[in-house]
Design a protein around this motif. Structure first.
Motif, PDB file in Angstrom:
ATOM      1  N   LEU A  34      10.551 -39.728 -20.203  1.00 20.30           N
ATOM      2  CA  LEU A  34      11.943 -39.688 -19.760  1.00 20.30           C
ATOM      3  C   LEU A  34      12.819 -40.485 -20.734  1.00 20.30           C
ATOM      4  CD1 LEU A  34      11.419 -40.184 -15.915  1.00 20.30           C
ATOM      5  CD2 LEU A  34      11.823 -38.047 -17.161  1.00 20.30           C
ATOM      6  N   ARG A  35      12.347 -41.676 -21.064  1.00 15.62           N
ATOM      7  CA  ARG A  35      13.070 -42.506 -22.037  1.00 15.62           C
ATOM      8  C   ARG A  35      12.151 -43.634 -22.500  1.00 15.62           C
ATOM      9  NH1 ARG A  35      19.349 -44.199 -21.942  1.00 15.62           N
ATOM     10  NH2 ARG A  35      19.339 -45.080 -24.025  1.00 15.62           N
ATOM     11  N   ASP A  36      12.115 -43.862 -23.785  1.00 18.01           N
ATOM     12  CA  ASP A  36      11.292 -44.916 -24.397  1.00 18.01           C
ATOM     13  C   ASP A  36       9.855 -44.898 -23.850  1.00 18.01           C
ATOM     14  OD1 ASP A  36      13.531 -45.605 -25.801  1.00 18.01           O
ATOM     15  OD2 ASP A  36      14.022 -47.351 -24.588  1.00 18.01           O
ATOM     16  N   LEU A  37       9.558 -45.886 -22.964  1.00 15.08           N
ATOM     17  CA  LEU A  37       8.191 -46.028 -22.460  1.00 15.08           C
ATOM     18  C   LEU A  37       8.047 -45.525 -21.020  1.00 15.08           C
ATOM     19  CD1 LEU A  37       7.720 -49.643 -23.870  1.00 15.08           C
ATOM     20  CD2 LEU A  37       6.936 -47.520 -24.918  1.00 15.08           C
ATOM     21  N   VAL A  38       9.112 -44.918 -20.507  1.00 19.44           N
ATOM     22  CA  VAL A  38       9.113 -44.450 -19.121  1.00 19.44           C
ATOM     23  C   VAL A  38       8.674 -42.985 -19.089  1.00 19.44           C
ATOM     24  CG1 VAL A  38      10.513 -44.069 -17.051  1.00 19.44           C
ATOM     25  CG2 VAL A  38      11.011 -46.011 -18.565  1.00 19.44           C
ATOM     26  N   VAL A  39       7.641 -42.701 -18.294  1.00 16.19           N
ATOM     27  CA  VAL A  39       7.184 -41.310 -18.166  1.00 16.19           C
ATOM     28  C   VAL A  39       7.304 -40.856 -16.715  1.00 16.19           C
ATOM     29  CG1 VAL A  39       5.589 -41.439 -20.128  1.00 16.19           C
ATOM     30  CG2 VAL A  39       4.752 -41.980 -17.830  1.00 16.19           C
ATOM     31  N   ASP A  40       7.393 -39.539 -16.553  1.00 14.83           N
ATOM     32  CA  ASP A  40       7.507 -38.936 -15.223  1.00 14.83           C
ATOM     33  C   ASP A  40       6.109 -38.636 -14.704  1.00 14.83           C
ATOM     34  OD1 ASP A  40       7.939 -37.462 -12.987  1.00 14.83           O
ATOM     35  OD2 ASP A  40       9.070 -35.849 -13.966  1.00 14.83           O
ATOM     36  N   ARG A  41       5.661 -39.396 -13.714  1.00 16.04           N
ATOM     37  CA  ARG A  41       4.318 -39.196 -13.164  1.00 16.04           C
ATOM     38  C   ARG A  41       4.355 -38.484 -11.815  1.00 16.04           C
ATOM     39  NH1 ARG A  41       2.545 -45.334 -13.978  1.00 16.04           N
ATOM     40  NH2 ARG A  41       4.812 -45.521 -14.067  1.00 16.04           N
ATOM     41  N   SER A  42       5.426 -37.724 -11.570  1.00 16.24           N
ATOM     42  CA  SER A  42       5.536 -37.050 -10.275  1.00 16.24           C
ATOM     43  C   SER A  42       4.493 -35.936 -10.108  1.00 16.24           C
ATOM     44  CB  SER A  42       6.946 -36.496 -10.064  1.00 16.24           C
ATOM     45  OG  SER A  42       7.294 -35.629 -11.122  1.00 16.24           O
ATOM     46  N   ALA A  43       3.832 -35.549 -11.200  1.00 15.75           N
ATOM     47  CA  ALA A  43       2.730 -34.572 -11.063  1.00 15.75           C
ATOM     48  C   ALA A  43       1.675 -35.103 -10.099  1.00 15.75           C
ATOM     49  CB  ALA A  43       2.112 -34.298 -12.431  1.00 15.75           C
ATOM     50  N   PHE A  44       1.450 -36.407 -10.126  1.00 16.02           N
ATOM     51  CA  PHE A  44       0.487 -37.019  -9.200  1.00 16.02           C
ATOM     52  C   PHE A  44       0.937 -36.837  -7.746  1.00 16.02           C
ATOM     53  CE2 PHE A  44      -2.087 -40.436 -11.729  1.00 16.02           C
ATOM     54  CZ  PHE A  44      -2.671 -39.421 -12.475  1.00 16.02           C
ATOM     55  N   ASP A  45       2.247 -36.986  -7.520  1.00 15.78           N
ATOM     56  CA  ASP A  45       2.772 -36.827  -6.154  1.00 15.78           C
ATOM     57  C   ASP A  45       2.536 -35.403  -5.659  1.00 15.78           C
ATOM     58  OD1 ASP A  45       3.667 -39.416  -6.353  1.00 15.78           O
ATOM     59  OD2 ASP A  45       5.672 -38.850  -7.018  1.00 15.78           O
ATOM     60  N   ARG A  46       2.733 -34.446  -6.560  1.00 19.37           N
ATOM     61  CA  ARG A  46       2.553 -33.037  -6.154  1.00 19.37           C
ATOM     62  C   ARG A  46       1.076 -32.729  -5.867  1.00 19.37           C
ATOM     63  NH1 ARG A  46       6.730 -32.730 -10.009  1.00 19.37           N
ATOM     64  NH2 ARG A  46       5.305 -32.323 -11.728  1.00 19.37           N
ATOM     65  N   ILE A  47       0.182 -33.397  -6.592  1.00 19.01           N
ATOM     66  CA  ILE A  47      -1.260 -33.206  -6.299  1.00 19.01           C
ATOM     67  C   ILE A  47      -1.582 -33.774  -4.916  1.00 19.01           C
ATOM     68  CG2 ILE A  47      -3.595 -33.885  -6.983  1.00 19.01           C
ATOM     69  CD1 ILE A  47      -2.618 -33.804  -9.908  1.00 19.01           C
ATOM     70  N   ILE A  48      -1.035 -34.939  -4.627  1.00 19.23           N
ATOM     71  CA  ILE A  48      -1.258 -35.532  -3.298  1.00 19.23           C
ATOM     72  C   ILE A  48      -0.655 -34.634  -2.222  1.00 19.23           C
ATOM     73  CG2 ILE A  48      -0.662 -37.488  -1.792  1.00 19.23           C
ATOM     74  CD1 ILE A  48      -2.809 -38.169  -3.832  1.00 19.23           C
ATOM     75  N   CYS A  55      -7.632 -46.740  -5.867  1.00 18.51           N
ATOM     76  CA  CYS A  55      -6.779 -46.114  -6.901  1.00 18.51           C
ATOM     77  C   CYS A  55      -5.308 -46.342  -6.571  1.00 18.51           C
ATOM     78  CB  CYS A  55      -7.067 -44.610  -6.966  1.00 18.51           C
ATOM     79  SG  CYS A  55      -5.948 -43.710  -8.045  1.00 18.51           S
ATOM     80  N   ILE A  56      -4.570 -46.854  -7.586  1.00 20.98           N
ATOM     81  CA  ILE A  56      -3.142 -47.107  -7.377  1.00 20.98           C
ATOM     82  C   ILE A  56      -2.278 -46.019  -8.016  1.00 20.98           C
ATOM     83  CG2 ILE A  56      -3.306 -49.607  -7.026  1.00 20.98           C
ATOM     84  CD1 ILE A  56      -2.708 -49.978 -10.022  1.00 20.98           C
ATOM     85  N   GLY A  57      -2.926 -44.985  -8.546  1.00 22.46           N
ATOM     86  CA  GLY A  57      -2.178 -43.844  -9.095  1.00 22.46           C
ATOM     87  C   GLY A  57      -1.311 -44.193 -10.282  1.00 22.46           C
ATOM     88  N   CYS A  58      -1.787 -45.114 -11.130  1.00 20.74           N
ATOM     89  CA  CYS A  58      -0.958 -45.539 -12.262  1.00 20.74           C
ATOM     90  C   CYS A  58      -0.936 -44.504 -13.376  1.00 20.74           C
ATOM     91  CB  CYS A  58      -1.453 -46.882 -12.802  1.00 20.74           C
ATOM     92  SG  CYS A  58      -3.127 -46.837 -13.484  1.00 20.74           S
ATOM     93  N   GLY A  59      -2.006 -43.711 -13.495  1.00 17.53           N
ATOM     94  CA  GLY A  59      -2.066 -42.689 -14.547  1.00 17.53           C
ATOM     95  C   GLY A  59      -2.733 -43.152 -15.818  1.00 17.53           C
ATOM     96  N   ALA A  60      -3.318 -44.354 -15.820  1.00 17.09           N
ATOM     97  CA  ALA A  60      -4.001 -44.840 -17.021  1.00 17.09           C
ATOM     98  C   ALA A  60      -5.166 -43.929 -17.396  1.00 17.09           C
ATOM     99  CB  ALA A  60      -4.500 -46.267 -16.797  1.00 17.09           C
ATOM    100  N   CYS A  61      -5.813 -43.336 -16.374  1.00 14.96           N
ATOM    101  CA  CYS A  61      -6.942 -42.430 -16.638  1.00 14.96           C
ATOM    102  C   CYS A  61      -6.488 -41.243 -17.485  1.00 14.96           C
ATOM    103  CB  CYS A  61      -7.564 -41.961 -15.318  1.00 14.96           C
ATOM    104  SG  CYS A  61      -6.385 -41.435 -14.061  1.00 14.96           S
ATOM    105  N   VAL A  62      -5.324 -40.701 -17.141  1.00 16.61           N
ATOM    106  CA  VAL A  62      -4.774 -39.568 -17.898  1.00 16.61           C
ATOM    107  C   VAL A  62      -4.429 -40.016 -19.315  1.00 16.61           C
ATOM    108  CG1 VAL A  62      -2.879 -37.917 -18.027  1.00 16.61           C
ATOM    109  CG2 VAL A  62      -3.870 -38.504 -15.810  1.00 16.61           C
ATOM    110  N   ALA A  63      -3.817 -41.197 -19.405  1.00 15.42           N
ATOM    111  CA  ALA A  63      -3.366 -41.698 -20.707  1.00 15.42           C
ATOM    112  C   ALA A  63      -4.541 -41.998 -21.634  1.00 15.42           C
ATOM    113  CB  ALA A  63      -2.522 -42.954 -20.507  1.00 15.42           C
ATOM    114  N   ALA A  64      -5.651 -42.450 -21.078  1.00 14.38           N
ATOM    115  CA  ALA A  64      -6.800 -42.819 -21.909  1.00 14.38           C
ATOM    116  C   ALA A  64      -7.626 -41.610 -22.317  1.00 14.38           C
ATOM    117  CB  ALA A  64      -7.694 -43.791 -21.149  1.00 14.38           C
ATOM    118  N   CYS A  65      -7.594 -40.570 -21.481  1.00 18.35           N
ATOM    119  CA  CYS A  65      -8.435 -39.396 -21.746  1.00 18.35           C
ATOM    120  C   CYS A  65      -7.877 -38.615 -22.930  1.00 18.35           C
ATOM    121  CB  CYS A  65      -8.482 -38.511 -20.503  1.00 18.35           C
ATOM    122  SG  CYS A  65      -9.421 -36.999 -20.767  1.00 18.35           S
TER     123      CYS A  65
END
Lengths: 265, 250
Positions: free
Chosen positions: B110-124, B159-169
Motif C-alpha cells: 500500500l505504501r512503503d512497508l505497509v502491505v494489505d493482508r486482507s487476503a487472510f481475512d477472506r480466507i477466514i 497463530c496471530i495471522g501476521c503473514g510472516a510465513c507468506v513473506a518467508a516462503c
C-alpha cells in the motif's frame, strides 16, 4: 440414468477441482513420486546383480522381458511413463504458479533453514530428465549397434543356440566410456539430491508427517537417497576403477570374479 | 548505537518503489526495532521529509500487525518473536540493515512497508469459523477433549495471522497460516462437524487469492513468531484430500 449422469458430472467436477487446486497437484506429485521411488529401489536392486555375474544379470533381464508373456514390462513402462509425465506436468504447473505468487524479489534475500537440495528441486529434476533420455537411448533403446548386438554366448551354448541379449557385457562396455560414466555419476548425484528432499516431502504432502515422526521421516529421506546413490554408483565406479587397475586386460570380467571369461574382447 | 538503514520506499500501490538509505544515529541499545523507526521518523519529519510508513499496533507480540522483513528475514533473525519484540542490542554497532515489506502478490504494497493482508481475512471468512454459536464457556468435563488434541489445537490457535510465513516462503505460500487456522478448529469437537467444508473452502479461497504452493522447505516454520510447526500443513493436506474424495463420491 439421469441420476447417473448427474453423479458422473459431480465426480468429474470434483476431480477437476482437485487437479486445479494447489494441494491436488501436490498430491499428484507425491503419489507419482512414490511410484518412481519404488521403481528406483527395484532398479538399483536389479543393478546390483552385476556383482553376481553375467548369468544372474542376463537372467534377470530376460525375466523382465518375458514376464507375463512380455506384457509385464510394457505395463510397467506405460505406468512409469504416465507417472513421470504427471510428475513433471504437475510440478511445472506448481512452479509457474509459485513464481507468479512471488513476483517481486527481496533486495536482501536470506534463507533460514531450507536445504540446498530443496532449493534446486526443479533444476535437479530437469537435469535428471535430460539424463534419463540419454540413459534410455543408451541402455533401453540401445541406439549404439555395438551394444544392441551383444549376445550371451554361454547361454546360447547351454540352450541349444537360443539367443539372449548380453546385458552384463552391455553395461560393462557402456561404462568403459569415461564421459558416459561421468554423466551417469552427475545424473545419479543430482537424483540423490532430489530424493533427499523428495522422499520426506512425500510424507508431508500425503499428510503422514506428525510431530513425533518428523525427524525420523527426514532421516529416512536421507537414508533412501544415499542408499540409492551408492547402489547406482557402485557399478560404474567399480567398472572404471577396475579397468584402470587391470588396464583393460580383463575388462568385461572386472566386476565379478564369477563372471565367465567369454566376455573378454 | 549507529546503523545504516536501507529502507524500501514506495509512494503508492502502483508507484515504482526503491531502496533509500538513512543514517540512524544515537539509537539506544534497548530500543525496540519499531522504536528505532519512530526515532528515525521523528528526525525525517523534523527535516521536512515524509516519514517511513509501517504497520504496528500492540507492540507486545500478540496482534500480528508488525510486518517488516529485516535483512531478508520476516521479523528479523531471532526465532519466535515479532518485529516489535526485536531489540537493537541484537545488532552490532555500525550494521547496515535492510528493511523491506512482506513480499507476495497476495499482499500488495500500500505504501512503503505497509502491505494489505486482507487476503487472510477472506480466507477466514471462507471457513475459519464455527457456524453455530457455541455458547458461553461450559463446565470443562462436560465435553471431554483428548489432551493431545487439545494441545495440538492450542498450538495451532497461537497463530496471530501476521503473514510472516507468506513473506518467508519463496513461493509466497499461505499454507502454514491456513493449516494452523484449520487445525485449530478441526481438532476440536466443536469444529469437527464442519471439518470437510472448512478444509475445502479455505484452501479454495487461498488458491483464489494467488498464494503459492508449499514446497516443504519449512522457512515459514523457522520465522513464525509463534513457532507453529509445519505439521499443521501435513494435516491440512490430509483434511483437504479426504474432503475432496468425500465430495467426489458422496
Amino acid at each position: 440414468m439421469l441420476m447417473d449422469n448427474r453423479k458422473m458430472n459431480a465426480l468429474g467436477k470434483a476431480c477437476c477441482q482437485f487437479w486445479h487446486s494447489s494441494i491436488g497437484k501436490k498430491i499428484v506429485v507425491a503419489v507419482t513420486g512414490l511410484m518412481l521411488v519404488g521403481f528406483l529401489i527395484g532398479h538399483v536392486a536389479g543393478n546390483l546383480l552385476m556383482f553376481q555375474g553375467r548369468d544372474a544379470m542376463n537372467g534377470y533381464a530376460q525375466f523382465l522381458h518375458h514376464f507375463a508373456h512380455g506384457w509385464g514390462i510394457w505395463f510397467a513402462r506405460i505406468g512409469l511413463l504416465a507417472a513421470f509425465v504427471l510428475h513433471i506436468v504437475a510440478t511445472v504447473a506448481l512452479v509457474r504458479r509459485n513464481r507468479a505468487a512471488r513476483a517481486s524479489r527481496y533486495e536482501c534475500d536470506a534463507t533460514v533453514q531450507a536445504s540446498r537440495g530443496s532449493r534446486i528441486m526443479i533444476w535437479s529434476g530437469l537435469t535428471i530428465l535430460a539424463f534419463l533420455v540419454f540413459h534410455i537411448l543408451h541402455f533401453t533403446v540401445r541406439i549404439d549397434p555395438g551394444l544392441a548386438s551383444l549376445q550371451d554366448a554361454d547361454y546360447a551354448a547351454a540352450h541349444g543356440g537360443e539367443a539372449r541379449h548380453d546385458t552384463f557385457a552391455m553395461v560393462m562396455r557402456g561404462f568403459q566410456n569415461p564421459l558416459v560414466s561421468l554423466f551417469y555419476i552427475v545424473g545419479v548425484t543430482l537424483l540423490c539430491s532430489h530424493l533427499s528432499h523428495g522422499v520426506a516431502s512425500i510424507f508431508q504432502t500425503l499428510g503422514l508427517r506428525g510431530k513425533h515422526s518428523e525427524r525420523a521421516i527426514q532421516r529416512l529421506g536421507w537414508v533412501v537417497a544415499i542408499a540409492i546413490w551408492a547402489g547406482f554408483l557402485s557399478v560404474p565406479v567399480t567398472i572404471v576403477t577396475r579397468l584402470k587397475k587391470d588396464s583393460g586386460a580383463a575388462a568385461t570380467t572386472a566386476v565379478s570374479p564369477r563372471a565367465p571369461a567369454t566376455a573378454r574382447r | 548505537m549507529n546503523f545504516t538503514l536501507k529502507v524500501w520506499r514506495q509512494r503508492s500501490p502502483n508507484a515504482k518503489g526503491q531502496i533509500e538509505t538513512y543514517e540512524a544515529q544515537d539509537i539506544p541499545a534497548d530500543a525496540s526495532f519499531l522504536e528505532m523507526l519512530d526515532i528515525v521518523n521523528e528526525r525525517i519529519v523534523e527535516g521536512g521529509g515524509e516519514p517511513i510508513h509501517f504497520d504496528h499496533d500492540c507492540r507486545e507480540g500478540i496482534c500480528g500487525m508488525c510486518s517488516l522483513t529485516i535483512n531478508g528475514i520476516p521479523h528479523g533473525k531471532d526465532s519466535g518473536i515479532t518485529t516489535c519484540q526485536l531489540h537493537m542490542r541484537k545488532f552490532s554497532d555500525g550494521d547496515t540493515i535492510f528493511i523491506e515489506p512482506f513480499r507476495a502478490r497476495a499482499f500488495p504494497i500500500l505504501r512503503d512497508l505497509v502491505v494489505d493482508r486482507s487476503a487472510f481475512d477472506r480466507i477466514i471468512a471462507a471457513g475459519g469459523f464455527i457456524s453455530v454459536r457455541t455458547g458461553s464457556a461450559v463446565e470443562a468435563n462436560s465435553l471431554p477433549v483428548p489432551k493431545d488434541d487439545a494441545d495440538a489445537s492450542f498450538d495451532a490457535a497461537a497463530c496471530i495471522g501476521c503473514g510472516a510465513c507468506v513473506a518467508a516462503c519463496k513461493n509466497a505460500s499461505a499454507m502454514l497460516f491456513v493449516g494452523a487456522k484449520a487445525a485449530h478448529l478441526n481438532l476440536l469437537p466443536q469444529g469437527k462437524p464442519e471439518k470437510d467444508r472448512r478444509a475445502l473452502a479455505m484452501v479454495r479461497q487461498m488458491d483464489a487469492e494467488g498464494f503459492g504452493n508449499c514446497t516443504n522447505q519449512y522457512e515459514c516454520e523457522a520465522v513464525c513468531p509463534k513457532s507453529i510447526s509445519a505439521t499443521v500443513i501435513a494435516k491440512l493436506n490430509r483434511d483437504y484430500t479426504v474432503a475432496s474424495v468425500k465430495e467426489a463420491v458422496c
